[in-house]
Design a protein around this motif. Structure first.
Motif, PDB file in Angstrom:
ATOM      1  N   SER A   1       1.051  -0.926   0.215  1.00 54.56           N
ATOM      2  CA  SER A   1      -0.030  -0.047   0.087  1.00 54.56           C
ATOM      3  C   SER A   1       1.122   1.578  -0.020  1.00 54.56           C
ATOM      4  O   SER A   1       1.977   1.071   0.782  1.00 54.56           O
TER       5      SER A   1
ATOM      6  N   LEU B   1      -2.883  -1.756  -2.737  1.00 56.42           N
ATOM      7  CA  LEU B   1      -3.560  -1.936  -1.315  1.00 56.42           C
ATOM      8  C   LEU B   1      -3.733  -0.725  -0.592  1.00 56.42           C
ATOM      9  O   LEU B   1      -3.048   0.842  -1.171  1.00 56.42           O
TER      10      LEU B   1
ATOM     11  N   VAL C   1      -3.658  -3.296   7.099  1.00 54.84           N
ATOM     12  CA  VAL C   1      -4.005  -4.228   6.012  1.00 54.84           C
ATOM     13  C   VAL C   1      -4.657  -5.660   6.314  1.00 54.84           C
ATOM     14  O   VAL C   1      -5.710  -6.877   5.497  1.00 54.84           O
TER      15      VAL C   1
ATOM     16  N   GLN D   1      -8.814  -6.812   1.573  1.00 52.43           N
ATOM     17  CA  GLN D   1      -7.759  -6.790   1.522  1.00 52.43           C
ATOM     18  C   GLN D   1      -6.631  -8.412   0.462  1.00 52.43           C
ATOM     19  O   GLN D   1      -6.792  -8.444  -0.112  1.00 52.43           O
TER      20      GLN D   1
ATOM     21  N   GLU E   1      -9.106 -10.655  -0.466  1.00 50.49           N
ATOM     22  CA  GLU E   1      -8.966 -10.306  -2.102  1.00 50.49           C
ATOM     23  C   GLU E   1      -7.808 -11.172  -2.858  1.00 50.49           C
ATOM     24  O   GLU E   1      -8.222 -12.091  -4.528  1.00 50.49           O
TER      25      GLU E   1
END
Ligand SMILES: N[C@@H](CC(=O)c1ccccc1NC=O)C(=O)O
Length: 275
Positions: A215, A246, A253, A259, A262
């Protein structure tokens, strides 16, 4: 102690050594599926933070089981604890103790669950370092076990170049890196996946997948980390996908988990369906 309860799943834990952190948690559906991939998690926390545990995987697991369709190819979930260099241990815990524990934990799962290459290994932060160290042959010479290697590795917000990340943070990471790897920067290099001079593809042959996710809102681990490991994997002709979009801070996270869920689903779609 924090709960391990996840509605709909049955939890079991196993010890792979005498230390309280030499433990792995396993969550399986009540119907005990006999096919599919295991999703196995290694938590982060700079090799020292006691507040990070195998339970860090729980939010991600909860997201995955909410989607019954996408999680139908998942056999179950596993998450590893390992000894930490938190300054409280005599003798001190230091590399390669952490990766020795990961190897021992995976070997135990191999014995108990017939784990083979039917698993996706997910590591967050220092846990991602450990996931790639598994391919580097850096366990201590006394370790005789050689656990089955994963079919895919998802490295999330990982530390891959110990000297590089410390330099870019003005030496502020030297404290936790020294606790975990000692004070010799040559040893830091030898433990860094981005600096591995061997052949990842030779050590991890076959059709394997690597996903490096991060991210840009992460204030602790920056983008050059994933870039450096990507370059080293490409040197070895080992296929690698970068997921650079991200959202949120370093710990958000895994604390949120959606995320990670996913990323696992996207990875499973790229793998052959296990019957
Ligand atoms: N709470 C953590 C912060 C941390 O874990 C961390 C800090 C900077 C870069 C990476 C980190 N964690 C990776 O596993 C600590 O004990 O320092």
């Amino acid at each position: 102690m924090a709960t391990t309860d996840i509605p709909g799943l049955v939890f079991t834990s196993h010890k792979f050594g005498p230390h309280s952190l030499q433990e792995v948690g396993v969550w399986e559906s009540g119907e005990a599926k006999s096919s599919g991939y295991w999703a196995i998690f290694i938590h982060g926390g700079a090799w020292r933070d006691r507040s990070n545990t195998f339970r860090d995987f729980i939010p991600s697991i909860k997201h995955m089981i909410q989607d019954q369709d996408k999680s139908s190819s998942i056999r179950g979930f596993m998450s590893l604890d390992y000894r930490l260099s938190d300054g409280t241990e005599t003798p001190p815990v230091q590399h390669p103790d952490h990766i020795d524990d990961i190897a021992a934990g995976l070997s135990l799962l191999h014995e108990k669950y017939c784990l083979k290459d039917n698993y996706v290994l997910i590591g967050h932060s220092a846990g991602a370092t450990l996931a790639f160290q598994l391919l580097m042959g850096v366990t201590s010479p006394q370790v005789t076990v050689s656990p089955p290697l994963p079919v895919a590795i998802i490295g999330i917000s990982g530390i891959y170049d110990l000297v590089g990340i410390n330099d870019r943070h003005d030496g502020n990471y030297a404290g936790f890196i020294t606790s975990a790897f000692g004070s010799n920067q040559g040893d830091w290099q030898n433990a860094s996946p981005a600096k591995f001079t061997g052949d990842f593809h030779e050590n991890w042959p076959g059709d394997r997948l690597t996903i490096l996710a991060h991210s840009q809102e992460d204030s602790l681990v920056d983008t050059p980390e994933a870039d450096a490991l990507q370059a080293n994997l490409q040197r070895c002709k080992s296929p690698v996908h970068i997921v650079g979009n991200l959202r949120g801070e370093h710990d958000f996270v895994w604390q949120d988990g959606s995320q990670i869920a996913e990323l696992v689903f996207d990875t499973l779609l790229k793998l052959p369906r296990l019957l």
